[in-house]
Scaffold this active site. Structure first.
Site, PDB file in Angstrom:
ATOM      1  N   ARG A 148      -7.755  -1.693   8.705  1.00  0.00           N
ATOM      2  CA  ARG A 148      -8.946  -0.921   8.349  1.00  0.00           C
ATOM      3  C   ARG A 148      -9.635  -0.304   9.579  1.00  0.00           C
ATOM      4  O   ARG A 148     -10.192  -0.991  10.413  1.00  0.00           O
ATOM      5  CB  ARG A 148      -9.913  -1.851   7.619  1.00  0.00           C
ATOM      6  CG  ARG A 148     -11.000  -1.182   6.820  1.00  0.00           C
ATOM      7  CD  ARG A 148     -11.792  -2.236   6.084  1.00  0.00           C
ATOM      8  NE  ARG A 148     -12.609  -1.671   5.023  1.00  0.00           N
ATOM      9  CZ  ARG A 148     -13.275  -2.418   4.132  1.00  0.00           C
ATOM     10  NH1 ARG A 148     -13.204  -3.734   4.194  1.00  0.00           N
ATOM     11  NH2 ARG A 148     -13.998  -1.843   3.200  1.00  0.00           N
ATOM     12  N   GLU A 170       0.715  -1.775   4.561  1.00  0.00           N
ATOM     13  CA  GLU A 170       1.113  -0.371   4.599  1.00  0.00           C
ATOM     14  C   GLU A 170       2.577  -0.240   4.997  1.00  0.00           C
ATOM     15  O   GLU A 170       3.367   0.389   4.302  1.00  0.00           O
ATOM     16  CB  GLU A 170       0.233   0.410   5.569  1.00  0.00           C
ATOM     17  CG  GLU A 170       0.578   1.886   5.629  1.00  0.00           C
ATOM     18  CD  GLU A 170      -0.377   2.700   6.481  1.00  0.00           C
ATOM     19  OE1 GLU A 170      -0.021   3.829   6.841  1.00  0.00           O
ATOM     20  OE2 GLU A 170      -1.479   2.206   6.797  1.00  0.00           O
ATOM     21  N   PHE A 179      -7.812   1.660  11.728  1.00  0.00           N
ATOM     22  CA  PHE A 179      -6.577   2.239  12.245  1.00  0.00           C
ATOM     23  C   PHE A 179      -6.743   2.835  13.646  1.00  0.00           C
ATOM     24  O   PHE A 179      -6.398   3.972  13.901  1.00  0.00           O
ATOM     25  CB  PHE A 179      -6.094   3.320  11.266  1.00  0.00           C
ATOM     26  CG  PHE A 179      -4.641   3.654  11.389  1.00  0.00           C
ATOM     27  CD1 PHE A 179      -3.686   2.851  10.806  1.00  0.00           C
ATOM     28  CD2 PHE A 179      -4.221   4.766  12.083  1.00  0.00           C
ATOM     29  CE1 PHE A 179      -2.329   3.160  10.904  1.00  0.00           C
ATOM     30  CE2 PHE A 179      -2.866   5.092  12.198  1.00  0.00           C
ATOM     31  CZ  PHE A 179      -1.928   4.284  11.607  1.00  0.00           C
ATOM     32  N   ARG A 222      -5.459   7.817  16.937  1.00  0.00           N
ATOM     33  CA  ARG A 222      -6.786   7.744  16.322  1.00  0.00           C
ATOM     34  C   ARG A 222      -7.784   7.085  17.267  1.00  0.00           C
ATOM     35  O   ARG A 222      -8.963   7.452  17.277  1.00  0.00           O
ATOM     36  CB  ARG A 222      -6.728   7.004  14.988  1.00  0.00           C
ATOM     37  CG  ARG A 222      -8.003   7.101  14.180  1.00  0.00           C
ATOM     38  CD  ARG A 222      -7.812   6.603  12.763  1.00  0.00           C
ATOM     39  NE  ARG A 222      -7.201   7.586  11.901  1.00  0.00           N
ATOM     40  CZ  ARG A 222      -7.876   8.385  11.086  1.00  0.00           C
ATOM     41  NH1 ARG A 222      -9.199   8.339  11.046  1.00  0.00           N
ATOM     42  NH2 ARG A 222      -7.244   9.229  10.311  1.00  0.00           N
ATOM     43  N   ALA A 255      -6.034   5.373   5.531  1.00  0.00           N
ATOM     44  CA  ALA A 255      -6.828   6.395   6.208  1.00  0.00           C
ATOM     45  C   ALA A 255      -8.048   6.812   5.396  1.00  0.00           C
ATOM     46  O   ALA A 255      -8.558   7.919   5.564  1.00  0.00           O
ATOM     47  CB  ALA A 255      -5.963   7.622   6.539  1.00  0.00           C
ATOM     48  N   PHE A 259      -5.891  -4.030   3.479  1.00  0.00           N
ATOM     49  CA  PHE A 259      -6.563  -3.777   4.770  1.00  0.00           C
ATOM     50  C   PHE A 259      -5.625  -3.184   5.822  1.00  0.00           C
ATOM     51  O   PHE A 259      -5.876  -3.327   7.015  1.00  0.00           O
ATOM     52  CB  PHE A 259      -7.214  -5.052   5.302  1.00  0.00           C
ATOM     53  CG  PHE A 259      -8.107  -5.742   4.316  1.00  0.00           C
ATOM     54  CD1 PHE A 259      -9.247  -5.122   3.832  1.00  0.00           C
ATOM     55  CD2 PHE A 259      -7.792  -7.002   3.837  1.00  0.00           C
ATOM     56  CE1 PHE A 259     -10.061  -5.743   2.905  1.00  0.00           C
ATOM     57  CE2 PHE A 259      -8.611  -7.632   2.904  1.00  0.00           C
ATOM     58  CZ  PHE A 259      -9.750  -7.005   2.444  1.00  0.00           C
ATOM     59  N   GLN A 318       0.821  -1.210   0.000  1.00  0.00           N
ATOM     60  CA  GLN A 318       0.000   0.000   0.000  1.00  0.00           C
ATOM     61  C   GLN A 318       0.854   1.259   0.000  1.00  0.00           C
ATOM     62  O   GLN A 318       0.314   2.361  -0.095  1.00  0.00           O
ATOM     63  CB  GLN A 318      -0.905   0.007   1.246  1.00  0.00           C
ATOM     64  CG  GLN A 318      -1.919  -1.113   1.292  1.00  0.00           C
ATOM     65  CD  GLN A 318      -2.643  -1.183   2.617  1.00  0.00           C
ATOM     66  OE1 GLN A 318      -2.628  -2.214   3.290  1.00  0.00           O
ATOM     67  NE2 GLN A 318      -3.285  -0.109   3.040  1.00  0.00           N
ATOM     68  N   GLU A 338     -12.944   2.843   5.386  1.00  0.00           N
ATOM     69  CA  GLU A 338     -12.859   2.397   6.769  1.00  0.00           C
ATOM     70  C   GLU A 338     -14.121   2.586   7.606  1.00  0.00           C
ATOM     71  O   GLU A 338     -14.471   1.701   8.406  1.00  0.00           O
ATOM     72  CB  GLU A 338     -11.699   3.118   7.466  1.00  0.00           C
ATOM     73  CG  GLU A 338     -10.342   2.758   6.911  1.00  0.00           C
ATOM     74  CD  GLU A 338      -9.241   3.593   7.544  1.00  0.00           C
ATOM     75  OE1 GLU A 338      -8.335   2.996   8.153  1.00  0.00           O
ATOM     76  OE2 GLU A 338      -9.282   4.837   7.437  1.00  0.00           O
TER      77      GLU A 338
END
Length: 815
Positions: free
Chosen positions: A366, A256, A368, A334, A535, A252, A221, A736
């Site tokens: 997904r 990343e 985060f 988050r 995100a 997902f 990603q 998400e």
């Protein structure tokens, strides 16, 4: 909801007009035919070049230990082995951490989780490489000195072991407000982690090229991050490393940052051997090496009034980060920013902890951290409602954010786009909530074994990276002489339809049929310094960048057409594959050829940076989100009180996608996110044994939802709304936020468990995931009189609790 949108691009002066309504219509995924025909090329499908070698990883057998010695001669002598590499063979920085340098590619003297890569085997075939790597299990190959291992977040928190400093946000006087409240409730809760379980596992294919350069195909990603890590690992400049990704078979969040280890090992071997090298992780190894969604342990206390309105709240969120920081700091942030979910909290104290454990380094998934933050709020409000005898929906409504007041988040952001009230109203009406609530209560009275439950939960989810500088994107648009268009952007396609939406945006701007526009593989030699496709910002960022590039080209063409045919550039229209200028209709390709001959530039770059977002990481305040996406879901379940088995009977989902660019893709994303989130909270259980070995490391032991787990009645709709911010065509993110909607499934199960008790105010101690074992444990606990929470009543301030008030408040839910 196949609404067609009028043109509302804020085009620059002279860019011309557009009337083709190609945005807002359902279009197939750009690779749909390739997918179903088996012709879509994933990294493992790339034709292997002559001389390709294969890599496999030798893994640690201990969760925490010193490496006393390594004798890898037996591995080197194994059939087909070409080379074996350890940390000592890395010429540059032995690290693949995305933020801090605490995540070695290959362990160097110390192993910190069971399954950590210690060496890499390079062999003639994939199978021979794997067989040789398995020799690491023999005692005489690697000798260890075991150390004490910390495996749970609670244990790490007790020892004050964190991968980043604790995050603490406080607003108002929560302790005083709780102490003075009519009612006080405290409790603990736990939710498990979740494996990303992408269909295509981790894989990289590295090709050495001239001048010590490399071309690396990676299922990732974040191609720019892979480029960065590989360059540092090999002590090369970034321009010597090209990373490419045409598509992933799912990501997902698990690709990343964590794709870096696999890309690094393949690149290291290719660089040293001057031969192509592929590393394709076996599913078991993928499970054992890579991080998951952070599991969480909570402690909370709230004070509230007789209507269930929260007057003060404190929460401690302890996340299991694993052995390294990875992205846990941002995940914890988050989580902190989503504890409020859709509710106004005047006085609140939030402590978010990323606890260091000797397990896999947990990472993006997904949502985060947003799901972990918001889930405990829904659990709390459900408990408040049960203790008061109110309908949980009425309590939720009493706490919703307002539009004119009660509209500032704990971190100081003004909620300017709140539609949760009307969205809830629409779902309550369309789902027949009130009638079904009454019918289920009556049914449970008659049924001693099978109990049904119902729950409605909302979501408010912030869209943007919490780190402001990541909110940027670039794109290139090329128009060829035949009128066809090629687009490249910095986002990655993982099945979510990003390339389809970007192609729609460009086709719309130029007035072309979608088939005339093609999006190529993400490539660090084309768009540099990209952010991860994460995100939920993929379409927002890359769509706007591609739009900007296409608008530049359209502006040049409009000026050229005005000179050729008269009129003003502003009056030129681009639609239906033609350009309309001063009464003339010119085929797009005809105008392009003429423009080429007149030396008009037919390609352009585009750039976009999200406005308004800012964040102070020291005070944990600011406006970290460009806007919020909203939704709500109502779920109905039935449980078997003898076996703990359960079934989702019906789900009604309403999601705010703004002015959807592609309703077909957006609906698919909402459906998929709902089922994936349901799996997290019900069937997907990760379990480590006392030695720190992950025992649920394959489909045989780890249960993701199947088709049979989907409800027969699955009603998913998009809410008719428009983004208040000028996002790409006023759309909203959809990747998400819908994953939080199946909170309603978990709480419907808890509702069904509560129905096994005749005692008022029953709050079942149900843990997540709500497996059949967890459901049976909760039923037994309820029968024994146990509760998930403790309730204190302030006799001076609280009216008496009214038994049976639950049914009396149902009628207020529809208002």
């Amino acid at each position: 909801m196949n609404q067609q949108h009028e043109a509302f691009i804020d085009a620059p002066a002279g860019a011309g007009k557009l009337a083709t309504p190609s945005i807002g219509v359902g279009r197939p995924h750009e690779s749909a035919v390739l997918h179903v025909a088996g012709e879509a090329t994933y990294t493992d499908d790339i034709v292997e070049l002559q001389g390709t070698l294969h890599a496999a990883l030798g893994l640690s057998r201990y969760a925490h230990a010193k490496i006393v010695s390594m004798d890898l001669e037996r591995v080197r002598r194994a059939p087909g082995v070409i080379a074996v590499y350890t940390a000592a063979d890395i010429p540059g920085l032995n690290d693949c951490g995305p933020v801090f340098h605490d995540d070695p590619v290959l362990a160097d003297g110390l192993v910190q989780f069971l399954g950590q890569p210690v060496f890499a085997v390079i062999a003639e075939t994939h199978e021979l490489a794997r067989r040789a790597a398995q020799l690491a299990r023999q005692d005489d190959v690697i000798r260890y000195e075991p150390l004490e291992a910390v495996l749970t977040a609670r244990e790490a928190h007790a020892r004050r072991q964190y991968v980043v400093p604790p995050l603490h946000l406080r607003r108002g006087e929560p302790d005083r407000k709780i102490a003075e409240a009519p009612y006080r409730l405290r409790g603990e809760f736990e939710v498990g982690g979740q494996e990303q379980f992408y269909i295509e596992g981790q894989i990289a294919y590295a090709l050495p090229k001239e001048g010590d350069s490399l071309h690396v195909w990676s299922s990732t990603q974040h191609p720019s991050e892979m480029q960065h890590v590989i360059a540092h690992l090999l002590d090369l400049p970034s321009h010597a490393v090209l990373v490419e990704c045409r598509r992933m078979g799912g990501g997902f969040g698990g690709k990343e940052s964590q794709s870096a280890l696999f890309a690094s090992v393949a690149a290291l071997a290719a660089h040293k051997l001057h031969r192509p090298v592929k590393l394709r992780a076996d599913r078991d190894d993928d499970f054992m090496i890579t991080g998951k969604r952070h599991d969480a342990s909570y402690r909370y206390e709230v004070g509230f009034d007789s209507q269930g309105r929260l007057l003060g709240a404190t929460v401690e969120i302890a996340l299991r980060a694993g052995f390294s920081a990875d992205l846990s700091g941002a995940v914890a942030t988050r989580a902190l920013c989503h504890f409020d979910n859709a509710y106004f909290l005047s006085d609140v104290d939030i402590l978010s902890l990323a606890c260091k454990t000797n397990t896999q380094s947990n990472t993006a998934f997904r949502g985060f951290g947003g799901p972990q933050g918001a889930l405990v709020m829904e659990v709390i409000l459900d408990a408040v409602a049960r203790k008061l005898g109110h309908d949980p929906l009425a309590v939720r409504r009493a706490n919703y954010y307002g539009t004119q007041d009660r509209n500032v988040t704990p971190y100081g952001q003004l909620v300017e786009d709140n539609v949760i009230g009307p969205l809830t109203d629409e779902l309550v009406a369309s789902s027949e909530y009130i009638a079904r609530r009454a019918e289920i209560a009556e049914s449970n009275e008659r049924s001693p074994i099978l109990k049904r439950g119902l729950a409605l939960t909302p979501v408010k989810f912030g869209i943007s990276f919490n780190v402001p500088h990541l909110n940027q994107a670039g794109a290139l648009v090329h128009v060829y002489r035949d009128g066809s268009v090629l687009v490249n952007h910095g986002g990655t396609e993982m099945g979510q339809g990003l390339n389809t939406k970007v192609a729609q945006v460009v086709a719309y701007v130029l007035g072309l049929d979608l088939l005339r526009v093609r999006v190529t593989a993400t490539d660090t030699s084309k768009i540099a310094n990209t952010s991860a496709t994460a995100a939920s910002t993929g379409s927002d960022l890359n769509g706007k960048a591609a739009e900007a590039a296409a608008l530049k080209i359209r502006g040049r063409l409009a000026e050229f057409a005005a000179k050729q045919y008269g009129g003003t550039p502003e009056a030129i229209e681009f639609r239906d594959g033609a350009v309309h200028a001063n009464g003339h209709e010119i085929a797009f390709r005809t105008l392009i050829e003429a423009a080429y001959l007149a030396r008009v530039q037919l390609w352009s770059d585009g750039f976009y940076s999200t406005p308004k977002v800012h964040w102070d990481s020291k005070t944990l305040t600011g406006s970290p989100f460009y806007y919020f996406a909203y939704g709500a879901a109502l779920s109905e379940v039935v449980i078997d009180t003898l076996t703990g088995e359960w079934k989702l009977l019906r789900a009604d989902v309403l999601y705010d996608a703004g002015r959807s660019i592609n309703p077909a893709i957006d609906l698919g994303q909402v459906e998929g996110a709902f089922i994936q989130g349901m799996g997290w909270l019900t069937t997907e259980e990760l379990w480590w044994n006392r030695e720190g070995r992950l025992m649920t490391h394959a489909p045989s032991t780890y249960k993701i939802p199947a088709i049979s787990d989907c409800p027969e009645a699955f009603h998913v709709k998009l809410f008719d709304n428009e983004n208040v911010e000028p996002s790409v065509f006023r759309s909203k993110a959809v990747g998400e936020p819908p994953l939080l909607l199946p909170f309603s499934v978990f709480l419907a199960i808890r509702d069904a468990v509560a129905a096994t008790s005749s005692e008022p105010g029953c709050v079942p101690p149900l843990r997540a995931p709500a497996t059949p074992e967890a459901i049976l444990d909760a039923i037994e606990a309820v029968a024994a009189g146990a509760s998930a929470v403790e309730l204190d009543v302030n006799a001076l301030a609280a009216p008496a609790l009214v038994e049976g008030a639950f049914m009396a408040t149902i009628d207020t839910a529809g208002r």
